[in-house]
Design a protein around this motif. Structure first.
Motif, short mmCIF file in Angstrom:
data_model
loop_
_atom_site.label_atom_id
_atom_site.label_comp_id
_atom_site.label_asym_id
_atom_site.label_seq_id
_atom_site.Cartn_x
_atom_site.Cartn_y
_atom_site.Cartn_z
N VAL A 150 0.82 -1.21 0.00
CA VAL A 150 0.00 0.00 0.00
C VAL A 150 0.86 1.26 0.00
O VAL A 150 0.54 2.25 -0.67
N SER A 151 1.95 1.24 0.74
CA SER A 151 2.78 2.43 0.84
C SER A 151 3.27 2.93 -0.52
O SER A 151 3.04 4.09 -0.88
N PRO A 152 3.92 2.10 -1.34
CA PRO A 152 4.33 2.59 -2.67
C PRO A 152 3.15 2.85 -3.60
O PRO A 152 3.23 3.70 -4.49
N TYR A 153 2.05 2.11 -3.39
CA TYR A 153 0.86 2.31 -4.23
C TYR A 153 0.29 3.71 -4.00
O TYR A 153 -0.06 4.42 -4.95
N LEU A 154 0.22 4.13 -2.74
CA LEU A 154 -0.31 5.45 -2.42
C LEU A 154 0.60 6.55 -2.96
O LEU A 154 0.13 7.61 -3.39
N SER A 155 1.89 6.29 -2.93
CA SER A 155 2.84 7.28 -3.45
C SER A 155 2.70 7.43 -4.96
O SER A 155 2.79 8.54 -5.50
N LYS A 156 2.47 6.31 -5.64
CA LYS A 156 2.38 6.34 -7.10
C LYS A 156 1.03 6.84 -7.58
O LYS A 156 0.94 7.54 -8.59
N TYR A 157 -0.05 6.49 -6.85
CA TYR A 157 -1.41 6.86 -7.27
C TYR A 157 -2.05 7.72 -6.19
O TYR A 157 -2.89 7.28 -5.42
N GLN A 158 -1.65 8.96 -6.15
CA GLN A 158 -2.13 9.87 -5.13
C GLN A 158 -3.58 10.30 -5.37
O GLN A 158 -4.19 10.91 -4.50
N ASP A 159 -4.10 9.99 -6.55
CA ASP A 159 -5.47 10.37 -6.87
C ASP A 159 -6.46 9.23 -6.62
O ASP A 159 -7.61 9.29 -7.03
N VAL A 160 -5.99 8.16 -5.96
CA VAL A 160 -6.85 7.01 -5.69
C VAL A 160 -7.14 6.91 -4.19
O VAL A 160 -6.22 6.98 -3.37
N ASP A 161 -8.40 6.76 -3.86
CA ASP A 161 -8.81 6.60 -2.47
C ASP A 161 -8.76 5.11 -2.12
O ASP A 161 -9.50 4.31 -2.67
N VAL A 162 -7.86 4.72 -1.22
CA VAL A 162 -7.70 3.31 -0.83
C VAL A 162 -8.39 3.06 0.50
O VAL A 162 -8.18 3.78 1.48
N ASP A 163 -9.21 2.03 0.53
CA ASP A 163 -9.96 1.69 1.74
C ASP A 163 -9.74 0.21 2.06
O ASP A 163 -10.00 -0.65 1.21
N ILE A 164 -9.21 -0.07 3.25
CA ILE A 164 -8.96 -1.45 3.66
C ILE A 164 -10.06 -1.90 4.59
O ILE A 164 -10.29 -1.29 5.64
N LYS A 165 -10.77 -2.97 4.21
CA LYS A 165 -11.91 -3.45 4.97
C LYS A 165 -11.49 -4.57 5.91
O LYS A 165 -11.51 -5.74 5.57
N ASN A 166 -11.09 -4.22 7.14
CA ASN A 166 -10.69 -5.22 8.11
C ASN A 166 -11.85 -6.06 8.60
O ASN A 166 -11.68 -7.20 9.01
N GLU A 167 -13.08 -5.51 8.56
CA GLU A 167 -14.21 -6.26 9.09
C GLU A 167 -14.56 -7.48 8.26
O GLU A 167 -15.35 -8.32 8.67
N PHE A 168 -13.94 -7.58 7.05
CA PHE A 168 -14.24 -8.74 6.21
C PHE A 168 -13.28 -9.89 6.46
O PHE A 168 -13.28 -10.85 5.72
N GLN A 169 -12.41 -9.78 7.48
CA GLN A 169 -11.49 -10.87 7.76
C GLN A 169 -12.27 -12.16 8.01
O GLN A 169 -13.19 -12.20 8.80
#
Length: 321
Positions: free
Chosen positions: A137-156
């Motif tokens: 996620v870290s490099p992904y956010l740096s490369k795609y700053q125009d994308v909203d990333v949401d991690i759904k922990n409740e779906f574990q």
């Protein structure tokens, strides 16, 4: 007026569902679907009306109006509880499939409003995968700053339903389930190992046998025993179990307890190799050949994935555990 149910056909492939609704010669709006879902969830008009921010009389009137429109009874009373009829269950099934699409579409519009040009919703179905995910996620956010990333922990440990309902775009899982509608993309391989303290009696061994764990305290993540590899692929086939099974969510706490010789744990080898206290612990193979696994990214098959999903998968393949 709320966007009509039929119009959702053009957003997500719900032609079959739309045909069923057209066959009833009716059109349901979003609020009616939300009402059906709320009554089924809360069981009574009182609780459902509170959730929907309506008065009881308003909701009761809406129920009667909906049943008049569809021309069939959707609920039956059992004391103070409302239970769905077969027709009501059919509407609920449609609501559970379609409402997440409204919610997803609204979140995408909100992302656009805030300046994002896309969104990526991830689901995780394994505890240790979260630490690997941070590396992606870290490099992904740096490369795609125009994308909203949401991690759904409740779906574990229950993410497949979320993937089918379009609540997430992809699911990270070590346990693929055979399904023609899902494509599994292999990301990396690993080995499940037994982790013990350097002071443990097993410390001189290279591998462990099932019967040797019968007097041990085993620490695992809080997952159903049937889904734990150490049980369903190692102990139970040999007719063995452990002295005591304790669960913890925190990886660092598990490793600390093991280092203190309070018990043993089964974890991915890559996670053990990166442990801060790795000089206090060691790993053994489960059996002579070891217990080998793979981590996958699951996506819905046959759908055109967004470039944000494709780019994430590509980056995940490059980042080994």
């Amino acid at each position: 007026m709320t966007v009509l149910l039929i119009k959702m056909v053009y957003f997500h492939k719900y032609m079959k569902m739309a045909h069923e609704i057209i066959a009833w010669k009716i059109m349901l709006d979003r609020h009616q679907l939300e009402m059906v879902r709320a009554i089924d969830h809360y069981g009574t008009v009182t609780k459902a009306s509170e959730h929907l921010c309506l008065t009881q009389s308003a909701l009761s009137h809406a129920i009667k109006k909906l049943e008049q429109r569809v021309g069939v009874q959707l609920w039956r009373k059992s004391g103070r509880t409302l239970l769905l009829t077969d027709a009501g269950a059919h509407v609920l099934q449609a609501a559970n499939k379609i409402l997440p699409q409204f919610e997803r579409f609204e979140s995408e519009l909100e992302a656009l409003k805030q300046g994002f040009v896309g969104s990526l919703k991830l689901g995780i179905e394994c505890y240790p995968c979260f630490q690997w995910l941070l590396q992606v996620v870290s490099p992904y956010l740096s490369k795609y700053q125009d994308v909203d990333v949401d991690i759904k922990n409740e779906f574990q440990f229950g993410g497949m339903g979320a993937l089918f309902a379009h609540e997430i775009d992809l699911l990270i899982t070590p346990d693929p389930l055979l399904n023609r509608a899902i494509e599994y993309i292999p990301i990396f391989d690993y080995e499940q190992v037994l982790v013990v303290s350097n002071q443990h009696a097993f410390a001189e061994l290279e591998h462990i046998l099932p019967e040797q764990l019968e007097d041990q305290i085993l620490f695992t993540y809080p997952v159903e025993t049937t889904r734990l590899d150490v049980f369903n692929q190692f102990l139970l086939p040999a007719g063995r179990t452990v002295k005591q099974h304790k669960t913890l969510e925190n990886t660092e706490m598990i490793l600390q307890l093991v280092a203190s010789n309070r018990g043993v744990a089964v974890l991915p080898d890559w996670l053990v190799a990166k442990a801060e206290n790795k000089d206090q612990i060691m790993s053994l193979r489960l059996g002579k050949t070891g217990l080998h696994k793979s981590t996958f990214i699951a996506v819905r098959k046959g759908e055109t994935q967004s470039r944000f999903v494709d780019e994430f998968v590509a980056l995940a393949k490059q980042q080994s555990a």
